[in-house]
Scaffold this active site. Structure first.
Site, short mmCIF file in Angstrom:
data_model
loop_
_atom_site.label_atom_id
_atom_site.label_comp_id
_atom_site.label_asym_id
_atom_site.label_seq_id
_atom_site.Cartn_x
_atom_site.Cartn_y
_atom_site.Cartn_z
N LEU A 17 -74.33 1.16 -22.78
CA LEU A 17 -74.82 0.22 -21.82
C LEU A 17 -74.10 -1.13 -21.68
CD1 LEU A 17 -78.63 0.49 -22.29
CD2 LEU A 17 -77.32 1.58 -20.82
N GLY A 18 -73.37 -1.62 -22.84
CA GLY A 18 -72.55 -2.73 -22.90
C GLY A 18 -72.36 -2.98 -24.28
N GLY A 34 -70.91 -6.54 -26.98
CA GLY A 34 -70.62 -8.14 -27.35
C GLY A 34 -69.53 -7.94 -28.22
N GLY A 35 -69.37 -9.18 -29.00
CA GLY A 35 -68.32 -9.41 -30.02
C GLY A 35 -68.66 -8.80 -31.47
N MET A 36 -70.11 -8.59 -31.55
CA MET A 36 -70.41 -7.95 -32.73
C MET A 36 -71.06 -6.74 -32.66
SD MET A 36 -73.40 -9.44 -35.40
CE MET A 36 -75.01 -9.00 -34.46
N ALA A 37 -71.74 -6.22 -31.56
CA ALA A 37 -72.64 -4.87 -31.47
C ALA A 37 -72.24 -4.33 -30.09
CB ALA A 37 -73.88 -5.21 -31.77
N VAL A 82 -74.62 -1.85 -27.51
CA VAL A 82 -75.94 -1.37 -26.92
C VAL A 82 -75.70 0.08 -26.27
CG1 VAL A 82 -78.01 -1.77 -25.61
CG2 VAL A 82 -76.54 -3.61 -26.84
N LYS A 87 -79.06 -0.72 -30.48
CA LYS A 87 -78.10 -1.79 -30.81
C LYS A 87 -77.37 -1.41 -32.10
CE LYS A 87 -77.34 -6.65 -30.20
NZ LYS A 87 -77.57 -7.98 -29.65
N ASP A 122 -78.30 -19.61 -26.89
CA ASP A 122 -77.35 -19.00 -25.73
C ASP A 122 -77.91 -18.63 -24.58
OD1 ASP A 122 -74.73 -18.15 -25.19
OD2 ASP A 122 -74.92 -16.02 -26.20
#
Length: 225
Positions: free
Chosen positions: A18-19, A21-24, A26, A41, A132
């Protein structure tokens, strides 16, 4: 992975990404026991610090139960890899809406932000600062309900022993180094720039002001057209 090539994490069958980020990352997944779709996640690379952050995110999300905050179902691990299971939401991030519409009508902007403010009031009362808040972290469901996402860099606070003011949780719980700048630059309050002022719930209020301005005016308040 099973014989059909599908990837499983315990009872969760991964469907698609689905998407990230910098760490994980999803994934959309299927809960084979409860027969429902969920958001799974997972860490992109295993590092002890990232694993602690993911677990901390799960605990904070669980602490912030509200109609306008994404629900968390489970935290677990498989072969040493931690994961968290979240409510799967149908719709799109507020960022997508803002990209396709330069300016939103006043009433529409207020209708979006008002429930977000209610969610923030709830998490602030629970001792949490999101840190954030941005269009990517507000998800608009198909029914039009905004949901607050991603507590990955949220800050936990507790009341001091005198009970008259709030103090920060120990830095070991924060998992951030002193002076580290965290957040998204466009929505960060001045105190998040590492100028020696403690970050508290007012940083989230600042971000809400920026969000409202961008929705109504179609530009950032510090970079007017």
């Amino acid at each position: 992975m099973n014989a059909n090539g599908n990837v499983w994490f315990n009872r969760y069958e991964v469907i698609k990404e689905l998407g990230a980020g910098g760490m994980a990352t999803v994934f959309l997944a299927r809960d084979l026991q409860l027969e429902r779709r969920v958001a799974l996640k997972l860490l992109q690379t295993f590092q002890p610090e990232f694993a602690q952050r993911l677990l901390r995110e799960a605990r904070i999300t669980a602490r912030c139960q509200h109609d306008n905050v994404v629900d968390i179902y489970e935290v677990g691990e498989q072969n040493g890899w931690p994961y968290i299971v979240l409510e799967y939401l149908c719709g799109k991030p507020l960022a997508a809406l803002m990209d396709t519409t330069v300016r939103l009508p006043y009433a529409r902007a207020i209708a979006i932000l008002a429930p977000v403010l209610e969610a923030l009031q709830h998490i602030h009362d629970a001792g949490v600062v999101h840190r954030d808040l941005k269009p990517d972290n507000i998800f608009m469901t198909e029914s039009g309900m905004p949901k607050l996402l991603d507590f990955g860099i949220a800050k936990l606070r507790h009341r001091s022993s005198q009970g008259s003011r709030e103090g920060a949780v120990a830095s070991t719980a924060e998992l951030t180094r002193a002076g580290m700048i965290v957040g998204t630059y466009e929505y960060m309050s001045p105190e998040q720039w590492g100028i020696g002022i403690e970050v508290d719930h007012l940083s989230d209020i600042w971000a809400c002001g920026v969000l409202l301005y961008r929705m109504i005016c179609g530009c950032h308040p510090l970079h007017p057209r």
